[in-house]
Write a protein that holds these residues in place. Structure first.
Motif, short mmCIF file in Angstrom:
data_model
loop_
_atom_site.label_atom_id
_atom_site.label_comp_id
_atom_site.label_asym_id
_atom_site.label_seq_id
_atom_site.Cartn_x
_atom_site.Cartn_y
_atom_site.Cartn_z
N PRO A 216 -26.53 -10.59 33.03
CA PRO A 216 -26.13 -11.91 33.66
C PRO A 216 -26.91 -12.97 32.75
N SER A 217 -27.54 -12.91 31.82
CA SER A 217 -28.16 -14.00 31.07
C SER A 217 -27.75 -14.05 29.47
N GLY A 242 -23.71 -14.26 37.38
CA GLY A 242 -24.71 -14.61 36.67
C GLY A 242 -25.95 -14.85 37.69
N ILE A 243 -27.19 -15.22 36.96
CA ILE A 243 -28.49 -15.22 37.56
C ILE A 243 -28.60 -16.11 38.85
N TYR A 244 -27.93 -17.21 38.55
CA TYR A 244 -28.19 -18.33 39.68
C TYR A 244 -27.20 -17.78 40.85
N ASP A 268 -27.20 -19.92 28.47
CA ASP A 268 -28.53 -19.28 29.07
C ASP A 268 -28.43 -19.72 30.62
N PRO A 269 -28.99 -19.02 31.32
CA PRO A 269 -29.11 -19.38 32.63
C PRO A 269 -29.95 -20.61 32.93
N ARG A 271 -32.69 -22.66 34.61
CA ARG A 271 -34.03 -22.53 35.16
C ARG A 271 -34.47 -23.87 35.83
N GLU A 486 -24.46 -24.24 38.35
CA GLU A 486 -25.56 -24.57 37.43
C GLU A 486 -25.46 -26.12 37.21
#
Length: 620
Positions: A216-217, A242-244, A268-269, A271, A486
């Protein structure tokens, strides 16, 4: 069996097991000395109290509320803590009750209790899993398909566990990971077979039916390479979001989906500083304008997750507002949601809404965003994007709103369209108000968002479903892209960082050629560009640029505390002239319809770098 009956049975079983642990301890401790029988007889009187204390400790640590069929390391730690607490209680009790039972035996029983109580729970888990496997084998005659998981990290392990625990027609037979340290090792009993370079060979050797991408990242380039390899190997392909999109850290079979274009353009995810965001949203009254749109609705979803005291959902389209409100009510039962159907151009209505709610935070997402349409109706762009923004911003100032965040666009930079130019004027309006208000006004500028109503992605999907052709305006047309979630996360983060008057710019990664995007979408549909689906060039539309910019040369940018958010350096603006020119248009609007020629003249006068195709003709 209901909860009470289940708990009663467990209490009885634990009472027996705790006493069994003490009996075993006494037998081992005094077997050689021949005193075991003596101490066992003395323990009979002490047993109810000792076992009772242990049971109370188990109850306080909620051992009877857990589903032991899914026990893990966390549950074993809880058992160890509960046994330790109970043993301490028994040890202390032994000081107050006259008993010949040695205290060393009480301490020794600690290990036996952990082994027996923990073992009983693990044994139950093994039994349930075995019965489930037998049931699946008896009831599921069809042979399961083999799955290969790309990514042997935490996400890959979560996917493998999900596939092992549930009957979904797939059995994981291997991992693929580029980390050579993992090669030859096993995870949950599944081998790591090599790196991504061996994907074609592994798929062929193991007769893989489905490949699951669980990274996912990673950058979009790696996903693209993996997808291309799997497509050529003629296997089904799924991906973990994805992570989000995995905020709760749980993976289910339904989380896996087909690869989408968003995955191939990933970066990139994002943060975010959750504590900082919660600090200005939690317990506050938050308003979102344009709440039915792509960005506005996602703002509502994410803001709701930070537990505001009240969320005001404001929009002009009743259907889209109804849809987002119904979704929020289903997922946030305790959230107070107020619905306002209103047009930001209606100054009187907007003023009354702000007087009623006095929002602490406002996210202003309402705007006209369609470039070609606004070229044909420049007066409407001014009314909504400029006057609408001013109405909302001035109302926020009057009621003492703390933070006002305007959603802007990369098309406001060196604008070549009416839409972009009016959004730039809206930025100037917000900056101007910030100089005179206690409210913190800021704007956030970013590019296209994938999946929005105005994005090329839905258009391409429709064209592919019809069999083509897919229309691209120009072979060199480029755009910045970002997924809606995102983009909204960064907008909310920028609001937490705002000090007033800034134009924040989001890091959009590298621009993507629209023709490459079209080819990717055709390929993901299982078709071949140019053969199955034709790509045609339709020509650049009025107001469009071949590429968008996020900053002007004069602005430049400064870094912020967040690696994905920058701030444009302020440029000199004649705010007196801004007020005069906007007043001129406002008078025309009050008298009826704003003339298109006057709109272009004002835009040219106020925005020196307005690069419209009609500029020379108008100036001449």
């Amino acid at each position: 069996m209901n909860f009470v009956s289940r708990t009663a049975i467990l209490l009885f079983c634990d009472f027996v097991l705790v006493n069994l642990a003490m009996v075993l301890t006494l037998l081992i401790r005094f077997y050689e000395s021949g005193n075991a029988l003596y101490y066992l007889q003395n323990y009979i009187n002490f047993a109810p109290l000792a076992a009772g204390l242990m049971i109370i400790s188990f109850y306080l640590f909620r051992l009877y509320n857990k589903v032991w069929a899914y026990a893990s390391i966390g549950e074993l730690v809880t058992i160890a803590t509960a046994v330790s607490t109970g043993t301490a209680g028994v040890f202390i009790l032994s000081f107050f009750i006259q008993t010949p039972l040695p205290r060393s035996v009480v301490l020794m029983s600690w290990a036996f209790n952990i082994l027996i109580i923990g073992g009983s729970r693990c044994a139950w888990r093994v039994y349930v899993k075995t019965q489930k496997t037998i049931g699946q084998n008896n009831g599921y005659k069809k042979e399961k398909k083999k799955a290969l998981i790309v990514g042997a990290g935490d996400a890959g392990a979560m996917v493998a566990r999900e596939l092992q625990n549930h009957d979904n027609g797939l059995v994981p037979v291997g991992f693929v990971d580029d980390d050579v340290k993992k090669h030859g090792m096993t995870i949950l009993g599944i081998p790591v077979l090599g790196g991504r370079d061996r994907l074609p060979a592994i798929i062929k050797e193991r007769i893989i039916a489905e490949v699951i991408i669980a990274m996912p990242s990673v950058p979009g380039e790696i996903i693209r390479q993996t997808v291309q390899t799997c497509k050529s190997a003629n296997v089904r392909l799924k991906i973990l979001p994805g992570i989000y999109q995995l905020i709760n850290g749980k993976v289910t079979a339904s989380s896996l989906r087909t690869v989408q274009v968003e995955d191939l353009l990933g970066r990139d995810p994002v943060r975010v500083n959750m504590r900082q965001i919660a600090g200005y949203l939690t317990g506050r009254t938050v308003m979102v304008t344009g709440a039915g749109g792509s960005i506005g609705s996602e703002l509502c979803r994410q803001v709701a997750g930070f537990a505001p005291s009240r969320l005001i959902v404001l929009g002009h389209g009743e259907n889209t507002i109804h849809n987002i409100v119904m979704e929020l009510w289903e997922s946030h039962h305790d959230l107070t949601i107020d619905i306002e159907i209103a047009d930001v151009r209606d100054k009187q209505k907007i003023d009354s809404i702000f007087e009623l709610y006095k929002p602490s935070v406002v996210f202003h997402a309402a705007a006209h965003k369609h470039v070609p349409l606004m070229e044909r109706h420049p007066d409407e762009a001014v009314k909504t994007n400029v006057f609408g923004t001013r109405n909302v911003a001035e109302a926020a100032d009057r009621v003492g709103t703390d933070i006002f965040v305007m959603i802007s666009t990369d098309k406001a930079v060196n604008p070549s369209s009416v839409m972009g130019a009016t959004k730039r004027l809206a930025e100037l309006v917000v900056q101007h108000l910030n100089k005179m208000s206690r409210t913190t006004f800021t704007a956030v500028r970013f590019g296209n968002v994938l999946g929005s109503s105005g994005s090329v992605v839905p258009t391409f999907k429709r064209q592919i479903l019809r069999g083509g052709p897919v229309t691209v305006t120009h072979p060199e047309m480029k755009r910045y892209f970002m997924t809606i979630p995102e983009a909204v996360q960064l907008v909310i983060q920028a609001g937490a960082m705002a000090e007033g008057g800034e134009v924040f710019v989001l890091d959009m990664g590298e621009p993507v050629k629209i023709i490459d995007l079209a080819r990717l979408m055709i390929t993901l549909s299982g078709l071949e560009p140019g053969k199955d689906i034709e790509i045609k060039f339709s020509g650049v539309r009025p107001g469009e640029k071949l590429f968008e910019e996020l900053l002007t040369a004069e602005e430049g940018s400064d870094v912020t505390k967040h690696e994905r958010i920058f701030v444009a350096r302020p440029t000199g603006v004649d705010f007196a002239r801004l007020e005069a020119e906007l007043h001129r248009l406002w008078i025309q609007n009050s008298n009826g319809r704003i003339a298109s020629e006057d709109v272009f003249e004002v835009l040219i006068n106020l925005i020196p770098n307005f690069r419209h195709y009609r500029k020379e003709w108008l100036v001449g």
